[in-house]
Design an enzyme around this catalytic site. Sequence first.
Site, PDB file in Angstrom:
ATOM      1  N   LYS A   9      26.627   2.287  96.661  1.00  0.00           N
ATOM      2  CA  LYS A   9      25.609   2.046  97.697  1.00  0.00           C
ATOM      3  C   LYS A   9      25.714   0.620  98.236  1.00  0.00           C
ATOM      4  CE  LYS A   9      22.667  -0.782  95.248  1.00  0.00           C
ATOM      5  NZ  LYS A   9      22.436  -2.185  95.518  1.00  0.00           N
ATOM      6  N   ASP A 153      17.930   2.435  89.915  1.00  0.00           N
ATOM      7  CA  ASP A 153      18.725   2.965  91.039  1.00  0.00           C
ATOM      8  C   ASP A 153      19.262   4.373  90.780  1.00  0.00           C
ATOM      9  OD1 ASP A 153      18.424   0.560  92.320  1.00  0.00           O
ATOM     10  OD2 ASP A 153      20.452  -0.166  91.902  1.00  0.00           O
TER      11      ASP A 153
HETATM   12  P1  ATP Z   1      23.343  -2.742  90.865  1.00  0.00           P
HETATM   13  O1  ATP Z   1      23.757  -2.792  92.288  1.00  0.00           O
HETATM   14  O2  ATP Z   1      22.644  -1.455  90.449  1.00  0.00           O
HETATM   15  O3  ATP Z   1      22.636  -3.996  90.398  1.00  0.00           O
HETATM   16  P2  ATP Z   1      25.928  -3.607  90.054  1.00  0.00           P
HETATM   17  O4  ATP Z   1      26.896  -3.016  91.031  1.00  0.00           O
HETATM   18  O5  ATP Z   1      25.542  -5.022  90.327  1.00  0.00           O
HETATM   19  O6  ATP Z   1      24.656  -2.681  89.980  1.00  0.00           O
HETATM   20  P3  ATP Z   1      27.277  -2.443  87.816  1.00  0.00           P
HETATM   21  O7  ATP Z   1      28.587  -2.146  88.439  1.00  0.00           O
HETATM   22  O8  ATP Z   1      26.390  -1.293  87.529  1.00  0.00           O
HETATM   23  O9  ATP Z   1      26.478  -3.576  88.620  1.00  0.00           O
HETATM   24  O10 ATP Z   1      27.606  -3.267  86.489  1.00  0.00           O
HETATM   25  C1  ATP Z   1      26.678  -4.096  85.831  1.00  0.00           C
HETATM   26  C2  ATP Z   1      27.093  -4.207  84.354  1.00  0.00           C
HETATM   27  O11 ATP Z   1      26.876  -2.961  83.722  1.00  0.00           O
HETATM   28  C3  ATP Z   1      28.568  -4.513  84.183  1.00  0.00           C
HETATM   29  O12 ATP Z   1      28.711  -5.865  83.874  1.00  0.00           O
HETATM   30  C4  ATP Z   1      29.049  -3.635  83.029  1.00  0.00           C
HETATM   31  O13 ATP Z   1      29.286  -4.395  81.873  1.00  0.00           O
HETATM   32  C5  ATP Z   1      27.873  -2.699  82.731  1.00  0.00           C
HETATM   33  N1  ATP Z   1      28.207  -1.245  82.850  1.00  0.00           N
HETATM   34  C6  ATP Z   1      27.789  -0.288  82.017  1.00  0.00           C
HETATM   35  N2  ATP Z   1      28.229   0.912  82.387  1.00  0.00           N
HETATM   36  C7  ATP Z   1      28.953   0.742  83.512  1.00  0.00           C
HETATM   37  C8  ATP Z   1      29.669   1.629  84.378  1.00  0.00           C
HETATM   38  N3  ATP Z   1      29.730   2.949  84.158  1.00  0.00           N
HETATM   39  N4  ATP Z   1      30.281   1.102  85.470  1.00  0.00           N
HETATM   40  C9  ATP Z   1      30.197  -0.231  85.707  1.00  0.00           C
HETATM   41  N5  ATP Z   1      29.559  -1.116  84.910  1.00  0.00           N
HETATM   42  C10 ATP Z   1      28.937  -0.644  83.820  1.00  0.00           C
END
Ligand code: ATP
Length: 311
Positions: A9, A153
């Site tokens: 997203k 989310d």
């Molecule tokens: P959001 O936009 O919801 O804040 P994000 O894109 O900033 O999410 P994610 O990619 O979800 O962040 O990753 C945040 C942390 O979650 C990562 O540092 C990772 O260690 C952990 N994590 C746990 N499961 C997953 C997964 N399936 N994919 C990616 N990261 C994951």
Amino acid sequence: MINISAHAKINLTLDVTGKLPNGYHELRSVMQQTDLHDDVLIDEGSKGIELEVMSESEGDGNNLSGALCHDMVPMDRRNIAYRAAEKILEEAGRSGKSCGGVKITLVKRIPAAAGMAGGSTDAAAVLTGINRFYEMGFSEEELCGMGVTLGADVPFCIKGGTALCEGIGEKMTSLPSPGSIPVLIAKPAIAVSTAEAYSLLDDADARGELIHPDTDGLVSLLRDGVGEDSDAASKISGFLGNGFYQVIGGLYPEIRDLCGEMIKGGAEGSLMSGSGPSVFGLFKDKTVADSLKKEMEVRYPGVFFYSGNLI
Ligand code: ATP
């Protein structure tokens, strides 16, 4: 085996409107899925939950690991996809639905820790996928109820498309799609601490300097059916806004540079997603986004670029 596409997203608007007594921030955001996606494969396993994580870019010989951060994605219970499987298997057990083990394979394309809900979307795909694979018959609402216990989310990622998300992100109102607008995404190799992002935002708010995007204006535009309009990218761009961009963009000049380059390169509008560091640009013409991607890949080695569409 089934394969569920788990979409990334972006936030077209992201407004922090208040703070709850428990310290959580209240948000108002128009969230929008893109066609950038992980593949989530669900298969029968021998026992319990088995999880494998692969990065599609592995072996490409590129130097994007610093931007993709796929090495940060855990392979065990710390992975939100694993916890999603635990959750739905537990709920199934409670309602007398039995199933064997589950084998989950995540093929990661979405950069991690990027502000694109990479983990939440995998969790949503696991809930949807296991429900479908084992014909458990949980409704979408029931899956969202499980999802919200994993992350704010996750319900949005289950429903997908376009939505106004409020509260801590869990109160969701679906909106008409803005159409398949071309989008260019750039993720620099910068680690933004979410805690730091919120603290800087609180400081800006206390000084009365926090900018609040016109989320209601964008909601009205979408409800009026901008998706039918050939000028949709430019009309939506008039409403793009994110309080985090103000504070995080000031801290990391590369984020502002990337947004500026997108505009110079023909984007109708450009913004950071979530609390960063990913940025995106919306375009009228996909060929312009594609050629800008090629050009920027040369000028910004180590930045991950993706040219695709909103869905
Ligand atoms: P959001 O936009 O919801 O804040 P994000 O894109 O900033 O999410 P994610 O990619 O979800 O962040 O990753 C945040 C942390 O979650 C990562 O540092 C990772 O260690 C952990 N994590 C746990 N499961 C997953 C997964 N399936 N994919 C990616 N990261 C994951």
